[in-house]
Design an enzyme around this catalytic site. Structure first.
Site, PDB file in Angstrom:
ATOM      1  N   GLU A  80      -6.803  32.411  -1.159  1.00 62.37           N
ATOM      2  CA  GLU A  80      -6.836  33.467  -2.167  1.00 62.37           C
ATOM      3  C   GLU A  80      -7.790  34.571  -1.707  1.00 62.37           C
ATOM      4  O   GLU A  80      -8.204  35.400  -2.502  1.00 62.37           O
ATOM      5  CB  GLU A  80      -7.215  32.921  -3.539  1.00 62.37           C
ATOM      6  CG  GLU A  80      -8.527  32.177  -3.583  1.00 62.37           C
ATOM      7  CD  GLU A  80      -8.870  31.689  -4.976  1.00 62.37           C
ATOM      8  OE1 GLU A  80      -8.919  32.512  -5.900  1.00 62.37           O
ATOM      9  OE2 GLU A  80      -9.113  30.479  -5.133  1.00 62.37           O
ATOM     10  N   CYS A 112      -7.195  28.504  -6.400  1.00 62.48           N
ATOM     11  CA  CYS A 112      -7.681  27.341  -5.644  1.00 62.48           C
ATOM     12  C   CYS A 112      -6.646  26.228  -5.531  1.00 62.48           C
ATOM     13  O   CYS A 112      -6.878  25.227  -4.848  1.00 62.48           O
ATOM     14  CB  CYS A 112      -8.961  26.809  -6.288  1.00 62.48           C
ATOM     15  SG  CYS A 112     -10.229  28.072  -6.464  1.00 62.48           S
ATOM     16  N   HIS A 234     -11.241  19.337  -7.975  1.00 60.78           N
ATOM     17  CA  HIS A 234     -11.598  20.665  -7.476  1.00 60.78           C
ATOM     18  C   HIS A 234     -13.027  20.978  -7.945  1.00 60.78           C
ATOM     19  O   HIS A 234     -13.354  20.776  -9.113  1.00 60.78           O
ATOM     20  CB  HIS A 234     -10.612  21.702  -8.017  1.00 60.78           C
ATOM     21  CG  HIS A 234     -11.062  23.109  -7.788  1.00 60.78           C
ATOM     22  ND1 HIS A 234     -11.389  23.569  -6.527  1.00 60.78           N
ATOM     23  CD2 HIS A 234     -11.292  24.139  -8.634  1.00 60.78           C
ATOM     24  CE1 HIS A 234     -11.779  24.826  -6.620  1.00 60.78           C
ATOM     25  NE2 HIS A 234     -11.733  25.194  -7.886  1.00 60.78           N
TER      26      HIS A 234
HETATM   27  N1  COA Z   1     -32.504  23.015 -15.204  1.00 58.41           N
HETATM   28  C1  COA Z   1     -31.353  22.292 -15.252  1.00 58.41           C
HETATM   29  N2  COA Z   1     -30.192  22.776 -15.782  1.00 58.41           N
HETATM   30  C2  COA Z   1     -30.211  24.022 -16.286  1.00 58.41           C
HETATM   31  C3  COA Z   1     -31.379  24.822 -16.285  1.00 58.41           C
HETATM   32  C4  COA Z   1     -32.569  24.258 -15.705  1.00 58.41           C
HETATM   33  N3  COA Z   1     -33.690  24.952 -15.634  1.00 58.41           N
HETATM   34  N4  COA Z   1     -31.081  26.003 -16.867  1.00 58.41           N
HETATM   35  C5  COA Z   1     -29.768  25.952 -17.218  1.00 58.41           C
HETATM   36  N5  COA Z   1     -29.245  24.756 -16.876  1.00 58.41           N
HETATM   37  C6  COA Z   1     -27.855  24.296 -17.016  1.00 58.41           C
HETATM   38  C7  COA Z   1     -27.168  24.685 -18.298  1.00 58.41           C
HETATM   39  O1  COA Z   1     -27.492  23.808 -19.351  1.00 58.41           O
HETATM   40  C8  COA Z   1     -25.706  24.591 -17.876  1.00 58.41           C
HETATM   41  O2  COA Z   1     -25.294  23.251 -17.850  1.00 58.41           O
HETATM   42  P1  COA Z   1     -24.021  22.767 -18.711  1.00 58.41           P
HETATM   43  O3  COA Z   1     -22.841  23.597 -18.229  1.00 58.41           O
HETATM   44  O4  COA Z   1     -23.885  21.336 -18.380  1.00 58.41           O
HETATM   45  O5  COA Z   1     -24.354  23.055 -20.132  1.00 58.41           O
HETATM   46  C9  COA Z   1     -25.741  25.054 -16.426  1.00 58.41           C
HETATM   47  O6  COA Z   1     -27.107  24.963 -16.024  1.00 58.41           O
HETATM   48  C10 COA Z   1     -25.271  26.493 -16.215  1.00 58.41           C
HETATM   49  O7  COA Z   1     -25.949  27.301 -17.134  1.00 58.41           O
HETATM   50  P2  COA Z   1     -25.212  28.505 -17.874  1.00 58.41           P
HETATM   51  O8  COA Z   1     -26.164  29.160 -18.793  1.00 58.41           O
HETATM   52  O9  COA Z   1     -23.914  28.023 -18.448  1.00 58.41           O
HETATM   53  O10 COA Z   1     -24.919  29.436 -16.606  1.00 58.41           O
HETATM   54  P3  COA Z   1     -24.273  30.859 -16.524  1.00 58.41           P
HETATM   55  O11 COA Z   1     -23.846  31.365 -17.846  1.00 58.41           O
HETATM   56  O12 COA Z   1     -25.202  31.709 -15.753  1.00 58.41           O
HETATM   57  O13 COA Z   1     -22.949  30.658 -15.611  1.00 58.41           O
HETATM   58  C11 COA Z   1     -20.950  29.664 -14.780  1.00 58.41           C
HETATM   59  C12 COA Z   1     -22.423  29.416 -15.210  1.00 58.41           C
HETATM   60  C13 COA Z   1     -20.384  28.375 -14.187  1.00 58.41           C
HETATM   61  C14 COA Z   1     -20.115  30.076 -15.982  1.00 58.41           C
HETATM   62  C15 COA Z   1     -20.936  30.819 -13.690  1.00 58.41           C
HETATM   63  O14 COA Z   1     -21.698  30.421 -12.596  1.00 58.41           O
HETATM   64  C16 COA Z   1     -19.531  31.156 -13.223  1.00 58.41           C
HETATM   65  O15 COA Z   1     -18.790  31.869 -13.874  1.00 58.41           O
HETATM   66  N6  COA Z   1     -19.135  30.643 -12.034  1.00 58.41           N
HETATM   67  C17 COA Z   1     -17.790  30.824 -11.481  1.00 58.41           C
HETATM   68  C18 COA Z   1     -16.915  29.722 -12.017  1.00 58.41           C
HETATM   69  C19 COA Z   1     -15.569  29.726 -11.341  1.00 58.41           C
HETATM   70  O16 COA Z   1     -15.474  29.927 -10.155  1.00 58.41           O
HETATM   71  N7  COA Z   1     -14.505  29.470 -12.104  1.00 58.41           N
HETATM   72  C20 COA Z   1     -13.167  29.539 -11.573  1.00 58.41           C
HETATM   73  C21 COA Z   1     -12.737  28.373 -10.809  1.00 58.41           C
HETATM   74  S1  COA Z   1     -12.583  26.884 -11.706  1.00 58.41           S
END
Ligand code: COA
Length: 395
Positions: A80, A112, A234
């Site tokens: 992709e 993916c 994945h």
């Molecule tokens: N210690 C441990 N864990 C922590 C933390 C710390 N200090 N601070 C935050 N976290 C955890 C949160 O609780 C969360 O865990 P959970 O999902 O189990 O609840 C995780 O870290 C991520 O935190 P979050 O606030 O949700 O992160 P974010 O809003 O910045 O973004 C994603 C996370 C995944 C949404 C973002 O990275 C993203 O969009 N990635 C791309 C995803 C993708 O590729 N999708 C398409 C293919 S499937």
């Protein structure tokens, strides 16, 4: 019926690596968020003279050295991160690899999921003529905007697989479960070099697709959960695999363990969640290659898999997904040297955050003529653009 499946596989990645602890600290974010919250410790970054073609061909080279090219009449390139809107990336890879010209080459795209679409097509081709072998290259460069939530889930990787009759690694079983829904959780518009992602929506879309594909597998004669020994998902970031395992545990009622990180309390039957996440935790997202990187990680780090049934859940945003199974073959540990991927990951050159940001903002995917600096030590490199056409060379 002749068994058909994955005879051999190999993985390649980029020249550089960025520590997610460094990335978090540069943004005043607690490193635990990336390392434990997302389950990622590092991400691979490509050098200016690397792309999906050079990385994909580099993954395929040792595969062909081990297995020869006899009977290969199809090369399917799943990606992709396409480098051209028309020409398949596999055509350049074919030339680099010195494959014969009597080989059909095509590129397959569905986020993916593309690697699994290629696998299903390959299984069909080999079923029709078991003397043929199909080379699959799944290669991607996962890029998001700097300072976006997706940034720590970037990465790069390529997996090459040889699909044959009487495979030495994994015989794929006939039953599969499929689920497709039109959802805008992640995409890359034609005028953008980075993906657009609604991360929270993509988590829900992924888990709903898993539930639906699992149900479809059951409706089509697939094995019961208790008859599946290991389960691969994945992994856009490895924590997503834990979320998937939690969902499958809930849907099936089986006590499959959700322990992802080394040292986590094992809370049920071990289906390889931690073992299969070891490469992706260090690679970052490799899109089409991700679930097959998980397969490589499991095969390389577990020496008691012979005869085991593996469940594989492949997901591509947008979204198309598939849950299928395969049986690990006796002697799978003799096929390849299990230490090569860990060694390749260790060899990557660390980038400071300033260097990484400069590289990210540099030229990417344009058709302007350029000669790239020689950086990579991989077998093949992207040499630049001449009269709008991309040029490649062996090193
Ligand atoms: N210690 C441990 N864990 C922590 C933390 C710390 N200090 N601070 C935050 N976290 C955890 C949160 O609780 C969360 O865990 P959970 O999902 O189990 O609840 C995780 O870290 C991520 O935190 P979050 O606030 O949700 O992160 P974010 O809003 O910045 O973004 C994603 C996370 C995944 C949404 C973002 O990275 C993203 O969009 N990635 C791309 C995803 C993708 O590729 N999708 C398409 C293919 S499937």
């Amino acid at each position: 019926m002749t068994a058909i499946g994955i005879h051999d596989l190999e993985l390649a990645t980029g020249h550089y690596v960025v520590s997610l602890t460094d990335l978090a600290e540069s943004k005043d974010i607690a490193p635990g968020k990336f390392v434990l919250g997302l389950g990622q410790s590092e991400m691979s970054v490509l050098a200016p003279d690397e792309d999906i073609v050079s990385m994909g061909a580099s993954a395929a080279k040792p595969l062909l050295e081990r297995n020869g090219t006899d009977g290969i009449r199809t090369l399917l390139f799943a990606t992709e991160s396409g480098v051209d809107q028309s020409k398949a990336a596999g055509v350049a890879a074919l030339e680099l690899l010195g494959l014969p010209h009597n080989v059909r080459v095509a590129e397959i795209k569905q986020a993916c999921y593309g690697g699994t679409a290629a696998l299903q097509a390959a299984l069909g081709i080999v079923s029709r003529n078991p003397t043929e072998r199909v080379l699959i290259i799944a290669a991607d460069n996962a890029r998001y905007q700097l300072d976006s939530p997706g940034e720590p889930t970037q990465g790069a990787g390529a997996v090459a697989m040889l699909i044959t009759a009487d495979p030495a690694l994994l015989a794929v079983e006939p039953a599969d479960g499929i689920s497709t829904t039109d959802v805008d959780d992640f995409w890359r518009p034609n005028d953008s070099t980075t993906a657009v992602v609604n991360g929270k929506l993509s988590i829900d879309a992924y888990l709903d697709a898993l539930t639906d594909a699992w149900g479809d597998l059951q409706d089509h004669g697939g094995p019961a959960i208790g008859d599946i020994d290991r389960i691969l998902y994945h992994q856009p970031y490895t924590k997503m695999a834990k979320k998937a395992q939690q969902r499958l545990r809930q849907v099936t009622g089986d006590d499959i363990s959700t322990a992802l990180n080394p040292g986590d309390e094992v809370d049920g039957r071990d289906t390889g969640l931690e073992t299969s996440a070891r490469y992706n935790r260090r690679l970052g997202n490799s899109y089409t290659a991700s679930v097959y990187s998980a397969l490589a990680s499991l095969l390389d780090h577990d020496d008691s898999l012979a005869g085991d049934r593996i469940g594989i859940f492949s997901y591509g945003s947008g979204c198309v997904s598939e849950f299928f199974t395969g049986i690990v073959q006796d002697g799978y540990r003799d096929v390849r040297d299990a230490g090569t991927i860990d060694a390749a990951l260790d060899r990557r050159v660390p980038l400071s955050i300033d260097e990484y940001r400069a590289l990210h903002q540099g030229p990417h995917g344009t058709s302007a003529d350029e000669v790239t600096p020689q950086v990579t030590d991989a077998p093949f490199r992207f040499a630049g653009v001449h009269e709008q056409a991309r040029q490649y060379e062996a090193r």
